[in-house]
Design a protein around this motif. Structure first.
Motif, PDB file in Angstrom:
ATOM      1  N   TRP A  77     -13.380   3.828  -1.729  1.00 31.53           N
ATOM      2  CA  TRP A  77     -11.938   4.033  -1.910  1.00 31.53           C
ATOM      3  C   TRP A  77     -11.254   2.823  -2.523  1.00 31.53           C
ATOM      4  N   ASP A  78     -10.354   3.090  -3.487  1.00 32.67           N
ATOM      5  CA  ASP A  78      -9.399   2.074  -3.915  1.00 32.67           C
ATOM      6  C   ASP A  78      -8.019   2.534  -3.471  1.00 32.67           C
ATOM      7  N   TRP A  79      -7.021   2.526  -4.386  1.00 30.77           N
ATOM      8  CA  TRP A  79      -5.654   2.916  -4.026  1.00 30.77           C
ATOM      9  C   TRP A  79      -4.929   3.334  -5.303  1.00 30.77           C
ATOM     10  N   ASN A  80      -3.818   3.996  -5.202  1.00 23.09           N
ATOM     11  CA  ASN A  80      -2.990   4.260  -6.375  1.00 23.09           C
ATOM     12  C   ASN A  80      -1.548   3.758  -6.196  1.00 23.09           C
ATOM     13  N   VAL A  81      -1.295   3.132  -5.052  1.00 24.92           N
ATOM     14  CA  VAL A  81      -0.016   2.446  -4.839  1.00 24.92           C
ATOM     15  C   VAL A  81      -0.344   1.059  -4.284  1.00 24.92           C
ATOM     16  N   ASP A  82       0.040   0.023  -5.036  1.00 26.09           N
ATOM     17  CA  ASP A  82      -0.222  -1.346  -4.575  1.00 26.09           C
ATOM     18  C   ASP A  82       1.080  -1.956  -4.084  1.00 26.09           C
TER      19      ASP A  82
END
Ligand SMILES: [Zn+2]
Length: 385
Positions: free
Chosen positions: A307-312
């Motif tokens: 998993w990464d993210w799409n909101v930092d």
């Protein structure tokens, strides 16, 4: 197998009289269950919605899936096998174990001497998809052999459901008419990296007060220093994923094997502290460019979903970062997203911003979810494995 079922039925009542019954204490509402294009009929115990979760009689749903089921009464373990996949329900301890090595705390209880378990987690862990059709309501378990759309299925069985619903309402006059649970069309996954640490407790307290769930990507050495917080994450049903050991790009990315080794070491420490393993991971600094194909193949082969993210939230961008800046960054980036995976860290300003962030997400119609091994992974490589 048949004799097994007979035996099971005989002792089920004894076995389950000692189970915790948290789900069973919530008010139940009727719900219908479909497997692919057929609506199921249940002879005694009926499926029910409790606190937004659909529970089903395990044995009949397993039969409708044409899955095999074994029950070992001495150990209170029920195992369901389907097409090379399997799950185990530890009925004495309320734990669902998947063949990915994950363990989830779940409410397992009995109704009319039938074991009841949450449909979605059970079915998804066996490789099915589950959709919720609010107009029924129908929980639909499906795979590639489903022909009808959800709308066609609901239309096909509308008359039968309306009739059964009227009957149910007549038998439960004291209860309010069932409000149809809106299908959440906007979902947020709050994710916290680098803990557990001195700020995790404040975060856990806020999540609990607000009644929302989240996912923690934890570091092995941090677990060792804060075993009690790691245990609390599991006990309060948050999802826990791996973030490795060193958090040092020079060390972790030396080879595909060093990434796997860091995750395995972290998982081992998690298991020692909590008794639980996990199948999800997030690599430090994000997977691009650090995790090219051969690196990803190695972690997939080791059983991990990345998993990464799409909101930092940029909550770790600088030491002068304020809680208000983190809040503004998140609300700007989440706006317009239907599936927001928010990167946060266990730190003071983030913990302080959290109540406001959660309020904004609730006000804007977001449902809070946690990440399971069966959740389709979101990462910078679009690697769905
Ligand atoms: Zn990190």
């Amino acid at each position: 197998m048949r004799w097994g079922f007979v035996f099971v039925t005989m002792i089920a009542a004894l076995l389950f009289s000692i189970l915790p019954v948290t789900a069973a204490e919530l008010q139940a509402q009727p719900v219908w269950i479909a497997v692919n294009d057929e609506l199921l009929t249940f002879p005694d115990a009926q499926p029910e919605l409790r606190g937004g979760t659909t529970y089903v009689p395990v044995r009949f749903v397993a039969e409708a899936m044409q899955a095999d089921l074994t029950w070992v009464p001495v150990t209170s373990l029920v195992t369901i096998y389907k097409d090379g996949r399997h799950i185990t329900l530890d009925t004495a301890n309320g734990i669902l174990k998947t063949d990915l090595g994950e363990q989830h705390r779940v409410d397992l209880y009995t109704q009319d001497q039938r074991l009841m378990a949450p449909t979605r987690l059970m079915s998804e862990s066996l490789g099915y998809q589950v959709s919720y059709i609010a107009s029924g309501p129908i929980s639909r378990i499906k795979d590639d052999s489903a022909k009808l759309t959800d709308e066609e299925l609901a239309a096909k069985f509308k008359a039968r459901i309306d009739k059964e619903k009227a009957k149910w309402e007549a038998e439960h006059p004291a209860q309010q008419p069932v409000p149809e649970a809106p299908k959440p069309d906007k979902v947020v996954y709050l994710t916290f990296d680098d803990g557990p640490n001195a700020y995790t407790e404040q975060i856990l307290n806020t999540l609990k007060e607000q009644g929302v769930t989240a996912t923690f990507f934890v570091l092995g050495p941090q677990i060792e220093q804060h075993k009690d917080l790691a245990k609390r994450m599991i006990d309060e049903s948050y999802s826990v994923g791996l973030h490795g050991m060193t958090h040092d790009s020079k060390k972790i990315y030396r080879s595909p094997q060093t990434v796997v080794q860091e995750m395995e070491d972290c998982n081992k420490i998690l298991t020692q502290a909590t008794g639980f393993r996990t199948a999800i991971m997030r690599v430090p600094y994000g997977s691009k460019p650090w995790m090219p194909q051969n690196y990803r193949d190695a972690t997939v082969n080791a059983g991990y979903h990345m998993w990464d993210w799409n909101v930092d939230s940029y909550d770790s961008k600088s030491s002068t970062r304020t809680a208000d800046e983190t809040y503004t960054e998140i609300t700007n980036q989440v706006s317009g997203k239907k599936n927001a995976i928010v990167l946060l860290h266990d730190k003071k300003t983030t913990a302080d911003a959290l109540p406001k962030i959660i309020k904004w997400l609730k006000d804007n119609g977001y449902a809070f979810e946690r990440i399971y091994g069966s959740t389709p992974p979101v990462n910078f490589w679009n690697d769905q494995r």
